[in-house]
Write a protein that holds these residues in place. Sequence first.
Motif, short mmCIF file in Angstrom:
data_model
loop_
_atom_site.label_atom_id
_atom_site.label_comp_id
_atom_site.label_asym_id
_atom_site.label_seq_id
_atom_site.Cartn_x
_atom_site.Cartn_y
_atom_site.Cartn_z
N GLU A 1 -6.91 31.21 31.46
CA GLU A 1 -6.84 29.79 31.84
C GLU A 1 -6.24 28.99 30.69
N LEU A 2 -5.29 28.14 31.02
CA LEU A 2 -4.63 27.31 30.01
C LEU A 2 -5.46 26.06 29.72
N PRO A 3 -5.34 25.51 28.53
CA PRO A 3 -6.08 24.29 28.21
C PRO A 3 -5.72 23.12 29.11
N ASP A 4 -4.50 23.12 29.64
CA ASP A 4 -4.05 22.09 30.57
C ASP A 4 -2.96 22.67 31.45
N MET A 5 -2.51 21.92 32.43
CA MET A 5 -1.45 22.40 33.30
C MET A 5 -0.14 22.47 32.52
N ALA A 6 0.57 23.58 32.72
CA ALA A 6 1.83 23.77 32.01
C ALA A 6 3.00 23.68 32.99
N THR A 7 4.04 22.96 32.57
CA THR A 7 5.28 22.94 33.33
C THR A 7 6.13 24.10 32.83
N VAL A 8 6.48 25.01 33.76
CA VAL A 8 7.13 26.26 33.38
C VAL A 8 8.57 26.28 33.88
N ASP A 9 9.49 26.55 32.96
CA ASP A 9 10.89 26.74 33.30
C ASP A 9 11.54 27.53 32.17
N LYS A 10 11.93 28.77 32.49
CA LYS A 10 12.51 29.68 31.50
C LYS A 10 11.61 29.84 30.27
N PRO A 11 10.41 30.37 30.46
CA PRO A 11 9.48 30.53 29.35
C PRO A 11 9.92 31.63 28.37
N ILE A 12 9.43 31.54 27.13
CA ILE A 12 9.71 32.55 26.12
C ILE A 12 8.41 32.94 25.42
N VAL A 13 8.42 34.12 24.76
CA VAL A 13 7.24 34.62 24.06
C VAL A 13 7.69 35.34 22.80
N THR A 14 6.88 35.23 21.74
CA THR A 14 7.19 35.91 20.49
C THR A 14 6.52 37.28 20.45
N ASN A 15 6.87 38.04 19.41
CA ASN A 15 6.19 39.31 19.16
C ASN A 15 4.77 39.05 18.64
N TRP A 16 3.96 40.12 18.64
CA TRP A 16 2.66 40.04 18.01
C TRP A 16 2.84 39.94 16.49
N SER A 17 1.95 39.21 15.84
CA SER A 17 1.97 39.13 14.39
C SER A 17 0.57 38.80 13.89
N THR A 18 0.27 39.22 12.68
CA THR A 18 -1.00 38.85 12.07
C THR A 18 -0.90 37.50 11.35
N LYS A 19 0.32 36.92 11.32
CA LYS A 19 0.55 35.63 10.69
C LYS A 19 0.94 34.62 11.76
N ARG A 20 0.07 33.65 11.97
CA ARG A 20 0.30 32.72 13.08
C ARG A 20 1.56 31.89 12.90
N GLY B 1 12.62 19.36 35.46
CA GLY B 1 12.46 20.53 36.33
C GLY B 1 11.39 21.49 35.83
N GLY B 2 10.90 22.29 36.76
CA GLY B 2 9.89 23.29 36.40
C GLY B 2 8.76 23.35 37.42
N THR B 3 7.93 24.34 37.29
CA THR B 3 6.78 24.53 38.17
C THR B 3 5.50 24.52 37.33
N GLU B 4 4.47 23.89 37.86
CA GLU B 4 3.23 23.78 37.11
C GLU B 4 2.30 24.97 37.36
N PHE B 5 1.69 25.43 36.30
CA PHE B 5 0.72 26.52 36.38
C PHE B 5 -0.50 26.19 35.51
N GLY B 6 -1.64 26.65 35.98
CA GLY B 6 -2.87 26.45 35.21
C GLY B 6 -3.34 27.71 34.51
N ASN B 7 -2.63 28.83 34.74
CA ASN B 7 -3.01 30.11 34.13
C ASN B 7 -1.77 30.85 33.66
N VAL B 8 -1.97 31.74 32.71
CA VAL B 8 -0.90 32.62 32.25
C VAL B 8 -1.41 34.06 32.31
N ILE B 9 -0.53 34.98 32.68
CA ILE B 9 -0.89 36.40 32.78
C ILE B 9 -0.31 37.11 31.58
N ILE B 10 -1.16 37.89 30.89
CA ILE B 10 -0.73 38.59 29.69
C ILE B 10 -1.20 40.02 29.73
#
Length: 225
Positions: free
Chosen positions: A198-217, A176-185
């Motif tokens: 623009e994303l490097p490739d198409m992303a299948t999106v379903d309940k996405p998550i994001v971390t906090n900002w950090s100077t350590k990758r 399951g999920g929906t495909e997107f070629g871009n992300v909004i930030i």
Amino acid sequence: MRSRLAARSARLVLAAAAVTALAATTACDPDDVADTGSSAAPSAVASGGSDGSDSSSSDSPSTGGSSSRGSNSGGSAVKTDSGDGGKSSYGQSCGTNDLDFTVTWEAQPVSYYLVTAKAKSGITCYLDVNTPSVSFGSDADGVASPVGQGGEDPIKLSGSAVAYTGINPKTTDGEGGTEFGNVIIATTEDDPNPAELELPDMATVDKPIVTNWSTKRNETVPRVI
């Protein structure tokens, strides 16, 4: 004959009285003129300023009022300057349009997108909101939920300094999920200028998550906790 003399005498007496009165009046005129001249001088000066003593007297309070208004305006400007531009105790907050972003696909230790943010040339600002606002498309289902990993507050961006955030577009099992070629930030939820990357490739999106900002990758690998 006597009546004529009497009448003539009366006329002479009246004439003499008139002369006496005239002389007395003439004797008073210089003082009167002097007094009149001293009282008339201020009136002449006032009317010379603005065609009338009334207008001149009203000009003086008006000028004072103008000075008062100028003082109030200056005070307002000070207040505006001190609270304008998203300033804080440590400097200017980063707006999304202050930054350049890059997106890369990372396969290890889990599959996710790594977003790198860098201040544009000549800009120094602070990421004082810990978590970016991230979404795929405009629907609520595409909004990434923060997972609280990583995070420094605030992060100063200037020159070569960078900050990272990690995005996992799909946290569910199955197809399951929906495909997107871009992300909004955006740096904040109410930022008027979000960036669409623009994303490097198409992303299948379903309940996405994001971390906090950090100077350590390595602190920005998004995991469901």
